[in-house]
Design a protein around this motif. Structure first.
Motif, PDB file in Angstrom:
ATOM      1  N   GLY A 169     -54.555  62.075 -34.071  1.00 56.55           N
ATOM      2  CA  GLY A 169     -55.297  61.363 -33.046  1.00 56.55           C
ATOM      3  C   GLY A 169     -54.420  60.804 -31.954  1.00 56.55           C
ATOM      4  O   GLY A 169     -53.201  61.050 -31.921  1.00 56.55           O
ATOM      5  N   SER A 170     -55.049  60.048 -31.054  1.00 56.28           N
ATOM      6  CA  SER A 170     -54.354  59.491 -29.894  1.00 56.28           C
ATOM      7  C   SER A 170     -54.672  58.010 -29.731  1.00 56.28           C
ATOM      8  O   SER A 170     -55.730  57.538 -30.152  1.00 56.28           O
ATOM      9  CB  SER A 170     -54.794  60.224 -28.626  1.00 56.28           C
ATOM     10  N   LEU A 171     -53.742  57.308 -29.131  1.00 56.62           N
ATOM     11  CA  LEU A 171     -53.919  55.917 -28.731  1.00 56.62           C
ATOM     12  C   LEU A 171     -53.183  55.720 -27.415  1.00 56.62           C
ATOM     13  O   LEU A 171     -52.183  56.408 -27.155  1.00 56.62           O
ATOM     14  CB  LEU A 171     -53.344  54.947 -29.759  1.00 56.62           C
ATOM     15  N   GLU A 196     -40.704  62.917 -28.195  1.00 53.65           N
ATOM     16  CA  GLU A 196     -40.674  63.805 -27.025  1.00 53.65           C
ATOM     17  C   GLU A 196     -41.756  64.858 -27.136  1.00 53.65           C
ATOM     18  O   GLU A 196     -41.927  65.508 -28.182  1.00 53.65           O
ATOM     19  CB  GLU A 196     -39.303  64.485 -26.936  1.00 53.65           C
ATOM     20  N   GLY A 197     -42.540  65.008 -26.066  1.00 51.24           N
ATOM     21  CA  GLY A 197     -43.607  66.000 -26.050  1.00 51.24           C
ATOM     22  C   GLY A 197     -44.925  65.498 -26.604  1.00 51.24           C
ATOM     23  O   GLY A 197     -45.967  66.140 -26.407  1.00 51.24           O
ATOM     24  N   ARG A 198     -44.914  64.355 -27.287  1.00 48.53           N
ATOM     25  CA  ARG A 198     -46.159  63.786 -27.834  1.00 48.53           C
ATOM     26  C   ARG A 198     -46.548  62.490 -27.124  1.00 48.53           C
ATOM     27  O   ARG A 198     -47.736  62.198 -26.970  1.00 48.53           O
ATOM     28  CB  ARG A 198     -46.003  63.496 -29.332  1.00 48.53           C
ATOM     29  N   SER A 233     -51.079  63.324 -30.774  1.00 51.76           N
ATOM     30  CA  SER A 233     -50.617  64.010 -31.991  1.00 51.76           C
ATOM     31  C   SER A 233     -49.905  63.039 -32.927  1.00 51.76           C
ATOM     32  O   SER A 233     -48.812  63.316 -33.425  1.00 51.76           O
ATOM     33  CB  SER A 233     -49.699  65.182 -31.628  1.00 51.76           C
ATOM     34  N   LEU A 234     -50.520  61.920 -33.145  1.00 51.04           N
ATOM     35  CA  LEU A 234     -49.884  60.871 -33.942  1.00 51.04           C
ATOM     36  C   LEU A 234     -49.686  61.309 -35.386  1.00 51.04           C
ATOM     37  O   LEU A 234     -50.489  62.051 -35.960  1.00 51.04           O
ATOM     38  CB  LEU A 234     -50.714  59.597 -33.882  1.00 51.04           C
ATOM     39  N   LYS A 235     -48.590  60.824 -35.949  1.00 52.67           N
ATOM     40  CA  LYS A 235     -48.198  61.131 -37.321  1.00 52.67           C
ATOM     41  C   LYS A 235     -48.106  59.834 -38.121  1.00 52.67           C
ATOM     42  O   LYS A 235     -47.856  58.765 -37.546  1.00 52.67           O
ATOM     43  CB  LYS A 235     -46.837  61.826 -37.334  1.00 52.67           C
TER      44      LYS A 235
END
Length: 130
Positions: free
Chosen positions: A16-18, A69-71, A89-91
């Motif tokens: 997901g994203s924030l 980087e990139g996310r 693209s949270l991990k």
């Protein structure tokens, strides 16, 4: 002394994203580089992203930790005295308290060491679930 207030943290599923926001007080926001750091439980505070002051040759250049980087993308809106961190693209390993910081002196270009920063916000919690 500048006052920094972060917002936008929360709980999100992996992938997901924030978007985090950091509002700064004071009339000279555009002269200072801004950055985001994070601190996970039991770990030291680590650099996430930085953005240069808005003028000169730096023109708001940004620099990122390799882990994001990139996310993630850092951006600033000088008219609103606000810096943002768009996180995609949270991990689960992105889980941490996220802090924004203002450089200790003006006209800095992509500073990234904690010692480069003189003012810090109170932090906002980001939790990424599996």
């Amino acid at each position: 002394q500048v006052h920094l207030v972060e917002s936008g943290g929360g709980l999100v599923q992996a992938g997901g994203s924030l978007r985090l926001s950091c509002a700064a007080s004071g009339p000279t926001f555009n002269l200072y580089a801004m950055a985001w750091f994070r601190q996970a439980p039991g770990k030291e505070r680590e650099f996430v992203a930085t953005i240069s002051w808005s003028g000169g040759t730096s023109n708001g250049a940004a620099y990122y930790a390799s882990s994001v980087e990139g996310r993630f993308k850092i951006a600033r809106d000088d008219a609103k005295n606000t810096v943002y961190l768009q996180m995609n693209s949270l991990k689960p390993e992105d889980t941490a308290v996220y802090y924004c910081a203002r450089a200790g002196s003006p006209y800095r270009i992509v500073p990234y060491e904690p010692a480069d920063f003189g003012s810090w916000g109170q932090g906002t919690q980001v939790t990424v679930s599996t």
